[in-house]
Design a protein around this motif. Structure first.
Motif, PDB file in Angstrom:
ATOM      1  N   THR A   1     -10.992 131.785  95.313  1.00  0.00           N
ATOM      2  CA  THR A   1      -9.690 131.214  95.037  1.00  0.00           C
ATOM      3  C   THR A   1      -9.663 129.717  95.108  1.00  0.00           C
ATOM      4  OG1 THR A   1      -8.327 133.257  95.268  1.00  0.00           O
ATOM      5  CG2 THR A   1      -7.124 131.317  94.911  1.00  0.00           C
TER       6      THR A   1
ATOM      7  N   GLU B   1     -12.323 143.021  92.822  1.00  0.00           N
ATOM      8  CA  GLU B   1     -11.384 142.106  92.982  1.00  0.00           C
ATOM      9  C   GLU B   1     -11.930 140.624  92.380  1.00  0.00           C
ATOM     10  OE1 GLU B   1      -8.891 143.895  96.866  1.00  0.00           O
ATOM     11  OE2 GLU B   1     -10.724 142.398  97.040  1.00  0.00           O
TER      12      GLU B   1
ATOM     13  N   LEU C   1     -10.668 138.485  89.390  1.00  0.00           N
ATOM     14  CA  LEU C   1     -10.233 136.814  89.391  1.00  0.00           C
ATOM     15  C   LEU C   1     -11.128 136.033  88.898  1.00  0.00           C
ATOM     16  CD1 LEU C   1      -8.726 134.849  91.361  1.00  0.00           C
ATOM     17  CD2 LEU C   1     -10.545 135.150  92.973  1.00  0.00           C
ATOM     18  N   LYS C   2     -12.569 136.201  88.650  1.00  0.00           N
ATOM     19  CA  LYS C   2     -13.377 135.278  87.802  1.00  0.00           C
ATOM     20  C   LYS C   2     -14.685 136.210  87.325  1.00  0.00           C
ATOM     21  CE  LYS C   2     -15.683 130.760  88.920  1.00  0.00           C
ATOM     22  NZ  LYS C   2     -16.245 129.874  89.830  1.00  0.00           N
TER      23      LYS C   2
END
Length: 431
Positions: free
Chosen positions: A42, A71, A75-76
C-alpha cells in the motif's frame, strides 16, 4: 530502482534474500506477517513480491499464504508474486500459480533461478511502466456506464496529468477513494507511493502526528519516533479523505506544507522538505465551513485548485446494474425483477450500500440467479422513506450499535454520527 518485497516469518530467510537481492541492485522491503506485507504494498511502489506460504509458528497449512496472495492480487492485480514453499505446500503453490501467481520455488531455493525469475518479471513490469500513458488502463477499478461518470472521467484524465492539488467532493460511499486512486495511477507520479489517510477515522489529537510524524516523547504514548504520512508519500501522492475533520491548528500546518513543502515532526525543530501531490476528499460543504470559520479559506483554495464532484448513485442510475454485476461476481447473475428492484432504490449509502447489499444477497441466494427476494429480505431503504426514518430504523434494529448500523446503511461511523447530529436523533430515547 526496482523494489522487491520479501515476506517470511523467518528472520534468517529475510536477511539472506535481502542480501542476495541488494547485491544485484534491487531495493528490498521486508515483512514478517500478512499485515506488514499488505501495508508495504500500500505504502511503497513494490514491483515484485517473494512470499512464503506460512507466517505463524507451527502453522504449515499454507492458508496464510493463500490469503495474502488473494489480498495482494485484489490490491494490485498486475503485481508479480513468486511463492517460496516447502514440499508440503507444493500442491497449494501450483494451484496459486494457476490462479495468477508468477511462479513458485521449493525450499531450499536456487539463488540463480530466483534471480532469473526476479529479473524476468521485473523487466516485464518495467516495460509496462514505460509504455505511453495512453496505453495504460483508464479506469483503475472505476465501473460505470452513465454519461455523468463518462464526462467526469474525461475531466479526471486531464486533471491527472497536471501536477496540481485536487478536491474530490461527493456523498459518502460514492467512490471518492476510487477516483483518487485513478488520478494517481494516471499521473506522472504513478510509479511512486500513493498514501491514503482517513482523517475521519483518526482521533483529533493524533491527526497531526499521523500526517507529520512525531519524535519520541512528543506526547503521551509516543514511545518511539515515527514517520508521518507526508514523509511516506514523498515523490508521490497523498490522499486525505474526510479533510473537513481537521482542526484549525492542524490546518495551519497543512497550509504551510502545501505552500513550501516543509514541516517539522511533533517534538522536533528539524525541518523536513517533501515533494507531495495532495488529493483530498469530503462529503461536507467546505464553502459553508469557511463561512462558519471552521475551515481556513486560504487552505480551501490551496486544496481546491481543481474540484471533481462525484454525483450520488441515484443520480447516475445507468451505473447501478454494472456495479451490481461486479459485486456479485461472475458466478452469479441478476434476474430481471432483481434489476428492476435495484433501480427502484434510493441508495442513500451510494456505491458502498449497493456493494454491501449485493454481498449479502449472494449469501442468501438459493441458486446462482439472484432474485428480488434475495434483496428484499435485507430490508433495504424504500424509495418513499426519508433518510431520518431509515437511519432511526437501522439504529433500533442494531440496538444503537453505531458500527453495525453504519455498516448496513453503507456509511462510515463518522458519517452516521454526523447524520444523527443533523437530524437531532436522540439515541437514549430511540434505543
Amino acid at each position: 530502482m526496482i523494489q522487491v518485497l520479501v515476506v517470511d516469518d523467518n528472520p534468517d530467510i529475510l536477511e539472506a534474500l535481502d542480501l542476495l537481492l541488494s547485491l544485484h541492485g534491487y531495493k528490498v522491503q521486508t515483512a514478517d506477517n500478512r499485515k506488514k506485507a499488505f501495508l508495504a504494498v500500500t505504502r511503497h511502489s513494490i514491483d515484485l513480491v517473494i512470499q512464503d506460504m506460512n507466517f505463524d509458528q507451527g502453522i504449515t497449512s499454507g492458508d496464510e499464504g493463500q490469503l495474502l496472495f488473494k489480498e495482494l492480487k485484489l490490491l494490485k492485480p498486475g503485481l508479480p508474486i513468486i511463492l517460496i514453499t516447502a514440499w508440503t505446500q507444493l500442491e497449494t503453490a501450483v494451484a496459486l500459480v494457476k490462479a495468477g501467481a508468477t511462479d513458485y520455488l521449493q525450499k531450499p531455493w536456487d539463488d540463480n533461478k530466483l534471480l532469473a525469475l526476479v529479473a524476468e518479471h521485473t523487466q516485464r513490469s518495467s516495460n509496462k511502466l514505460q509504455q505511453p500513458k495512453s496505453k495504460l488502463p483508464t479506469d483503475h477499478g472505476m465501473i460505470y456506464q452513465s454519461a455523468e461518470i463518462h464526462a467526469l472521467m474525461a475531466d479526471a484524465n486531464k486533471v491527472a496529468l497536471a501536477d496540481v492539488n485536487v478536491l474530490i467532493t461527493g456523498a459518502n460511499g460514492s467512490g471518492k477513494e476510487k477516483l483518487a486512486d485513478h488520478l494517481h495511477q494516471q499521473s506522472p507520479r504513478f510509479a511512486s507511493p500513493f498514501v491514503k489517510v482517513n482523517m475521519g477515522a483518526i482521533p483529533q489529537d493524533l491527526i497531526e502526528a499521523e500526517l507529520f510524524g512525531a519524535e519520541k516523547g512528543a506526547f503521551t504514548g509516543a514511545n518511539q519516533s515515527r514517520q508521518g504520512r507526508f514523509e511516506a508519500a514523498d515523490g508521490g501522492t497523498l490522499f486525505l479523505d474526510e479533510i473537513g475533520n481537521f482542526s484549525l491548528a492542524g490546518q495551519m500546518k497543512l497550509l504551510r506544507v502545501l505552500q513550501t513543502g516543509e514541516f517539522e515532526r511533533l517534538g522536533s525543530n528539524q525541518t523536513i522538505k517533501v515533494d507531495v501531490r495532495v488529493l483530498s476528499a469530503t462529503n461536507t460543504n467546505l464553502v459553508q465551513a469557511v463561512k462558519d470559520g471552521s475551515f481556513r479559506e486560504d487552505l480551501y483554495y490551496r486544496l481546491n485548485v481543481i474540484e471533481l464532484n462525484l454525483p450520488p448513485l441515484n443520480a447516475r442510475k445507468a451505473d447501478i446494474i454494472p456495479l451490481a454485476n461486479h459485486f456479485i461476481g461472475h458466478e452469479y447473475s441478476l434476474s430481471d425483477d432483481a434489476k428492476k428492484y435495484l433501480l427502484s432504490q434510493t441508495w442513500q449509502g451510494n456505491v458502498r450500500e449497493l456493494e454491501n447489499a449485493c454481498k449479502r444477497a449472494v449469501v442468501f441466494a438459493n441458486d446462482k440467479k439472484i432474485t428480488t427476494q434475495d434483496f428484499s429480505s435485507l430490508k433495504l431503504s424504500n424509495i418513499t422513506k426519508n433518510e431520518k426514518q431509515h437511519i432511526e430504523d437501522m439504529l433500533v434494529k442494531h440496538v444503537g450499535v453505531i458500527k453495525h448500523a453504519a455498516q448496513e446503511l453503507g456509511f462510515s461511523r463518522q458519517a452516521l454520527y454526523r447524520r444523527i447530529e443533523k437530524y437531532n436523533i436522540d439515541l437514549d430515547t430511540l434505543c
